[in-house]
Design a protein around this motif. Sequence first.
Motif, PDB file in Angstrom:
ATOM      1  N   ASP A  59       3.888   1.177   2.757  1.00 58.10           N
ATOM      2  CA  ASP A  59       4.371   0.001   3.477  1.00 58.10           C
ATOM      3  C   ASP A  59       5.851  -0.234   3.202  1.00 58.10           C
ATOM      4  O   ASP A  59       6.564  -0.846   3.997  1.00 58.10           O
ATOM      5  N   ASP A  60       6.318   0.278   2.059  1.00 59.22           N
ATOM      6  CA  ASP A  60       7.708   0.119   1.641  1.00 59.22           C
ATOM      7  C   ASP A  60       8.077   1.321   0.769  1.00 59.22           C
ATOM      8  O   ASP A  60       7.236   1.781  -0.023  1.00 59.22           O
ATOM      9  N   PRO A  61       9.275   1.860   0.913  1.00 57.17           N
ATOM     10  CA  PRO A  61       9.643   3.028   0.106  1.00 57.17           C
ATOM     11  C   PRO A  61       9.530   2.810  -1.396  1.00 57.17           C
ATOM     12  O   PRO A  61       9.372   3.770  -2.157  1.00 57.17           O
ATOM     13  N   ALA A  62       9.589   1.557  -1.834  1.00 52.62           N
ATOM     14  CA  ALA A  62       9.546   1.275  -3.265  1.00 52.62           C
ATOM     15  C   ALA A  62       8.123   1.154  -3.811  1.00 52.62           C
ATOM     16  O   ALA A  62       7.924   1.132  -5.025  1.00 52.62           O
ATOM     17  N   THR A  63       7.132   1.072  -2.935  1.00 54.30           N
ATOM     18  CA  THR A  63       5.747   0.913  -3.393  1.00 54.30           C
ATOM     19  C   THR A  63       5.232   2.192  -4.041  1.00 54.30           C
ATOM     20  O   THR A  63       5.341   3.281  -3.462  1.00 54.30           O
ATOM     21  N   GLU A  64       4.680   2.072  -5.231  1.00 55.50           N
ATOM     22  CA  GLU A  64       4.114   3.222  -5.928  1.00 55.50           C
ATOM     23  C   GLU A  64       2.729   3.557  -5.368  1.00 55.50           C
ATOM     24  O   GLU A  64       1.936   2.647  -5.103  1.00 55.50           O
ATOM     25  N   PRO A  65       2.438   4.848  -5.164  1.00 54.18           N
ATOM     26  CA  PRO A  65       1.117   5.218  -4.613  1.00 54.18           C
ATOM     27  C   PRO A  65      -0.026   4.740  -5.493  1.00 54.18           C
ATOM     28  O   PRO A  65      -0.041   4.986  -6.698  1.00 54.18           O
ATOM     29  N   TRP A  95       0.836  -1.188   0.000  1.00 52.12           N
ATOM     30  CA  TRP A  95       0.000   0.000   0.000  1.00 52.12           C
ATOM     31  C   TRP A  95       0.879   1.250   0.000  1.00 52.12           C
ATOM     32  O   TRP A  95       1.986   1.259   0.545  1.00 52.12           O
ATOM     33  N   ALA A  96       0.395   2.294  -0.617  1.00 49.80           N
ATOM     34  CA  ALA A  96       1.077   3.588  -0.615  1.00 49.80           C
ATOM     35  C   ALA A  96       0.050   4.661  -0.944  1.00 49.80           C
ATOM     36  O   ALA A  96      -0.760   4.504  -1.867  1.00 49.80           O
ATOM     37  N   VAL A  97       0.066   5.727  -0.161  1.00 46.57           N
ATOM     38  CA  VAL A  97      -0.885   6.824  -0.316  1.00 46.57           C
ATOM     39  C   VAL A  97      -0.101   8.125  -0.472  1.00 46.57           C
ATOM     40  O   VAL A  97       0.760   8.440   0.355  1.00 46.57           O
ATOM     41  N   ARG A  98      -0.388   8.851  -1.525  1.00 41.24           N
ATOM     42  CA  ARG A  98       0.225  10.165  -1.725  1.00 41.24           C
ATOM     43  C   ARG A  98      -0.750  11.227  -1.232  1.00 41.24           C
ATOM     44  O   ARG A  98      -1.884  11.319  -1.726  1.00 41.24           O
TER      45      ARG A  98
END
Length: 326
Positions: free
Chosen positions: A90-96, A39-42
Amino acid sequence: MTTAEAETGDTLTEALTEVLSGARARGGLFHRAVLAPPWAVRVQDGAPLSLACMLRGDGWVLHPAAPQPVRIAPGDVVVLCGPTPYVLADDPATEPGLLIQPGDCCTTPDGTDMCEKLALGVRTWGRDADDPTVLLSGNYQLYGDLSTRLLDTLPPVLVLREGEWDAAVLPLVATEVVKDAPGQQLVLDRLLDLLLVSVLRAWFARPQAQPPAWYRAQSDPVVGVALRLLHEHPGHGWTVASLAAEAGVSRAGLARRFTGLVGEPPMTYLARRRIDLAARLLREPDATLASVARRVGYADGFALSTAFKRLRGMSPAAYRAEHGAR
């Protein structure tokens, strides 16, 4: 502790109290997000100040002003100064995969509205209530709810670990966020203020803390006197010469020392102090422009309007129309 040390400590405490009193949320937003990797939220909602806390699981904060991603675990809290967008993941590499837009709107990167699809209850969103990560976030919606000096005090990203602040307030906030009771917005506004004050008080108290220049300058035997006078009597007709006389130094000496320690000349500092105070007073329902002008040291409403527009970018009337009276 000597009398002088005690007085310095009292002055620093009063200065911090004054700055923190500038936080007064109105219509602040709280959300509880339940998430599962990846997961990633911008967040690009333009809020002037946001806080994010981990209740369960862990994650990362990515901000353009941070040299590297910052990991946050349960009980940790991060304060982020806007309006710069940032990413929680969840991880710096995850795209939003989700974007938080102005107006409390959640969309996919292609613009699809996800608010209804992800609703899990009152102020809660996600796909499954049992997902392993729970993230609590809150933000101030209006710049007028925060003094300029408070915003100037903060770094772009401020992180405190669970043991570095009074994290015991988190369960209370988490409980209230999901309630839908009469007067709930007022309760949440005050909890947002409490959360911010708790974090900043702990941040200032750390041994390795680097408080802002104006805060450190309070302990200077010359500049501290001038600052105390400007704080206690902002409506007085101060000049550099009269401040210097009170501090027992020359006019040039005070101007040089004040600017070096505080970062701006005495009269510039006073002008900002007066306008911050005026902005607060203008939100009182019975305040008139003339009465506010007199209280903060301007001859009349016209003089206040000119200074207010120069520093805030809008007239007092426009400010009142936008922010309203309490």
